[in-house]
Design a protein around this motif. Sequence first.
Motif, PDB file in Angstrom:
ATOM      1  N   UNK A   1       0.845  -1.168   0.000  1.00  0.00           N
ATOM      2  CA  UNK A   1       0.000   0.000   0.000  1.00  0.00           C
ATOM      3  C   UNK A   1       0.888   1.227   0.000  1.00  0.00           C
ATOM      4  N   UNK A   2       0.776   2.047  -1.012  1.00  0.00           N
ATOM      5  CA  UNK A   2       1.593   3.248  -1.112  1.00  0.00           C
ATOM      6  C   UNK A   2       0.721   4.471  -0.976  1.00  0.00           C
ATOM      7  N   UNK A   3       1.333   5.539  -0.489  1.00  0.00           N
ATOM      8  CA  UNK A   3       0.591   6.782  -0.353  1.00  0.00           C
ATOM      9  C   UNK A   3       0.958   7.708  -1.496  1.00  0.00           C
ATOM     10  N   UNK A   4       0.070   8.648  -1.833  1.00  0.00           N
ATOM     11  CA  UNK A   4       0.389   9.583  -2.896  1.00  0.00           C
ATOM     12  C   UNK A   4       1.612  10.407  -2.512  1.00  0.00           C
ATOM     13  N   UNK A   5       2.457  10.661  -3.474  1.00  0.00           N
ATOM     14  CA  UNK A   5       3.688  11.392  -3.220  1.00  0.00           C
ATOM     15  C   UNK A   5       3.457  12.867  -3.504  1.00  0.00           C
ATOM     16  N   UNK A   6       3.850  13.702  -2.549  1.00  0.00           N
ATOM     17  CA  UNK A   6       3.817  15.143  -2.743  1.00  0.00           C
ATOM     18  C   UNK A   6       5.224  15.665  -2.545  1.00  0.00           C
TER      19      UNK A   6
ATOM     20  N   UNK B   1       5.421  20.703   0.212  1.00  0.00           N
ATOM     21  CA  UNK B   1       4.139  21.003  -0.417  1.00  0.00           C
ATOM     22  C   UNK B   1       3.029  20.268   0.318  1.00  0.00           C
ATOM     23  N   UNK B   2       1.880  20.852   0.329  1.00  0.00           N
ATOM     24  CA  UNK B   2       0.742  20.267   1.019  1.00  0.00           C
ATOM     25  C   UNK B   2      -0.321  19.859   0.007  1.00  0.00           C
ATOM     26  N   UNK B   3      -0.875  18.666   0.199  1.00  0.00           N
ATOM     27  CA  UNK B   3      -1.941  18.222  -0.687  1.00  0.00           C
ATOM     28  C   UNK B   3      -3.186  19.071  -0.451  1.00  0.00           C
ATOM     29  N   UNK B   4      -3.467  19.344   0.804  1.00  0.00           N
ATOM     30  CA  UNK B   4      -4.631  20.128   1.154  1.00  0.00           C
ATOM     31  C   UNK B   4      -4.512  20.555   2.613  1.00  0.00           C
TER      32      UNK B   4
ATOM     33  N   UNK C   1      -4.570  19.208   8.459  1.00  0.00           N
ATOM     34  CA  UNK C   1      -5.173  19.412   9.770  1.00  0.00           C
ATOM     35  C   UNK C   1      -5.827  18.123  10.271  1.00  0.00           C
ATOM     36  N   UNK C   2      -6.510  17.411   9.381  1.00  0.00           N
ATOM     37  CA  UNK C   2      -7.133  16.140   9.766  1.00  0.00           C
ATOM     38  C   UNK C   2      -6.078  15.147  10.220  1.00  0.00           C
ATOM     39  N   UNK C   3      -4.935  15.119   9.548  1.00  0.00           N
ATOM     40  CA  UNK C   3      -3.859  14.212   9.937  1.00  0.00           C
ATOM     41  C   UNK C   3      -3.317  14.572  11.313  1.00  0.00           C
TER      42      UNK C   3
END
Length: 85
Positions: free
Chosen positions: A1-6, A10-13, A18-20
């Motif tokens: 399972x991989x996470x999207x790379x940013x 840089x912030x995805x959102x 904040x949720x994290x």
Amino acid sequence: MTSPVTPAGASASPVRDLAAQIYVELVGRVMLTTEQTKPNPVDLAKFCYKLAEAFQSIEVDAQRDAVAKMAKYDVKVDDMASWKK
């Protein structure tokens, strides 16, 4: 399972970030207790997103109100000249 790379820095959102942060804090508090039943991690993540979205919407409203109050100030050149006295 991989996470999207940013890219680094840089912030995805802002809501996701904040949720994290909320999720990490709640997991540290809720999952480490022995007396309570543990919530489902997926439900906890959904709850964190709702909290983050609510916080962001309130923050936007507060900033809008602050800008509206600042727009009411009417400073004239004569006013600034009196500050130097």
